[in-house]
Enzyme design. Structure first.
Site, PDB file in Angstrom:
ATOM      1  N   CYS A   1       0.831  -1.200   0.000  1.00  0.00           N
ATOM      2  CA  CYS A   1       0.000   0.000   0.000  1.00  0.00           C
ATOM      3  C   CYS A   1       0.868   1.253   0.000  1.00  0.00           C
ATOM      4  O   CYS A   1       0.602   2.210  -0.731  1.00  0.00           O
ATOM      5  CB  CYS A   1      -0.933  -0.015   1.209  1.00  0.00           C
ATOM      6  SG  CYS A   1      -2.006   1.439   1.324  1.00  0.00           S
TER       7      CYS A   1
ATOM      8  N   CYS B   1      -4.876  -3.182   6.897  1.00  0.00           N
ATOM      9  CA  CYS B   1      -5.666  -2.012   6.537  1.00  0.00           C
ATOM     10  C   CYS B   1      -7.051  -2.342   6.000  1.00  0.00           C
ATOM     11  O   CYS B   1      -8.019  -1.673   6.346  1.00  0.00           O
ATOM     12  CB  CYS B   1      -4.896  -1.155   5.530  1.00  0.00           C
ATOM     13  SG  CYS B   1      -4.028  -2.098   4.266  1.00  0.00           S
TER      14      CYS B   1
END
EC number: 2.8.1.13
Length: 383
Positions: free
Chosen positions: A102, A200
């Site tokens: 990410c 996440c």
């Protein structure tokens, strides 16, 4: 040296860290714009910290600081560049690190480009506990945050090096306690908001239950080191090396030891999960790891360089020796065997406080040569 005022876009997540990062930039005289990134499309109501709560907290912080805030949806990019890759790795029996992906593909690529294109920003900032500086070649360098318990340079090891010149980490010189106290002193509306935990896109949800929406269960035997079946697993994708919880097996009446069981490896051919008893069982120890092509954030060290490494977040840095392999791959031999070095996770290298970069572990070479060669997670290849 104080930096001249710049237009800086801060990634406001709704958390305390990004809020204090924005606060410090405002106090330093910069033109600050808040940007809330939505990287995952909510598909149920089970998350304890929903996107709506995060957005509300981020907006409240921006209003308190008197800065504008905008929203951007990177969910499609995240799914394509992070989540789909994670699924592919899990199906292959490996354990990916979505947070590193990410940061590489979304937060310090898409976010940075968006800030430049939409806001003509000079830089972007986040609430990461890390620092930047200059390497020996004069190019930007990634440095550890000064708080060892919060240093997040491990998660940033895959960031494009050229992006570091346009990145600010206002919290890199601080401890978490200092940041919390500053948030409280400044009366930030989220000063007492809990830190986020978990992957996440999963948050606080059960990992196996969540991933079974995307990966079909494929049950198979759980085997001991002597080949006895003592249980059934729901699919190799849902387990990682060194895992203790969630195995569904208790003590073994046929053994003297009552020590807990740990995942020691996977045999993809037999769809078998191997387990051993004892936290420090020899099958869990690796003498070295090999990586896929390594991502360097510094000049490439010489063959045989003495460095320190981490194979997981918050691990105590481990000394060892670097070797280069074909195709930009590296092999790192540890001075002392390392527990649960896991394919799919990242080997991150350090020279004192400088993060040199990272690479995905493709093989963990066991210290104990008695480990079965068939285990997918480790190799008995001589290194």
């Amino acid at each position: 040296m104080t930096e001249s005022p710049k237009r800086i876009v801060v990634g406001l997540s709704g958390g305390v860290d990004s809020a204090v990062a924005a606060l410090r930039l405002v106090r330093a005289g910069h033109e600050v714009i808040g940007l809330f990134m939505k990287n995952w499309e909510d598909d149920d109501t089970l998350t304890q910290c929903s996107a709506e709560d995060d957005i509300a907290a981020a907006v409240a912080v921006a209003e308190h600081l008197g800065i504008p805030i905008r929203r951007v949806n990177f969910a499609a990019h995240y799914r394509r560049e992070v989540f789909e890759h994670a699924l592919q790795e899990l199906r292959a029996g490996r354990t990916p690190n979505p947070d590193i992906l990410c940061n590489r593909h979304v937060k310090f690529d898409r976010f940075l480009r968006h800030a430049r294109e939409q806001f003509e920003a000079d830089a972007v900032a986040t609430g990461h506990y890390a620092r930047t500086g200059r390497a020996g070649d004069g190019e930007p360098a990634l440095l550890r945050g000064i708080d060892p318990s919060k240093d997040q340079s491990y998660f940033l090891a895959g960031v494009p090096r050229q992006a570091l010149d346009a990145v600010r980490f206002p919290l890199g010189d601080s401890t978490k306690e200092t940041v919390r106290a500053e948030a409280r002193s400044a009366a930030l509306p989220n000063f007492d908001r809990p830190d986020s935990t978990g992957i996440c896109f999963i948050g606080e949800r059960d990992f196996t239950q969540f991933m079974q929406r995307y990966i079909d269960p494929h049950p198979g035997p759980i085997l001991t080191e002597d080949g006895r079946e003592i249980g059934r697993h729901c699919g190799l994708a849902f387990y990682t090396l060194g895992q203790r919880r969630g195995l569904g097996i208790g003590g073994d009446r046929n053994r003297d030891s009552s020590a807990p069981w740990y995942v020691a490896g996977k045999d993809a051919r037999r769809n078998a999960l191997f387990v051993v008893q004892g936290h420090d069982h020899p099958w869990l120890q690796s003498a070295a790891v090999s990586t896929e092509p390594f991502h360097w954030l510094a000049p490439v060290p010489a063959e045989g360089a003495r460095l320190h490494a981490q194979v997981r977040y918050r691990q105590e840095p481990q000394a060892g020796q670097l070797s280069h392999a074909e195709g930009g791959r590296v092999v790192f031999r540890f001075d002392e065997p390392q527990r649960a070095a896991t394919p799919g996770q990242h080997l991150v290298l350090y020279d004192r406080e400088q993060c040199l970069g990272g690479g995905v572990i493709d093989t963990a070479h066991p210290a104990d040569r008695s480990a079965p060669p068939a285990l997918q997670t480790q190799s008995t290849e001589v290194v």
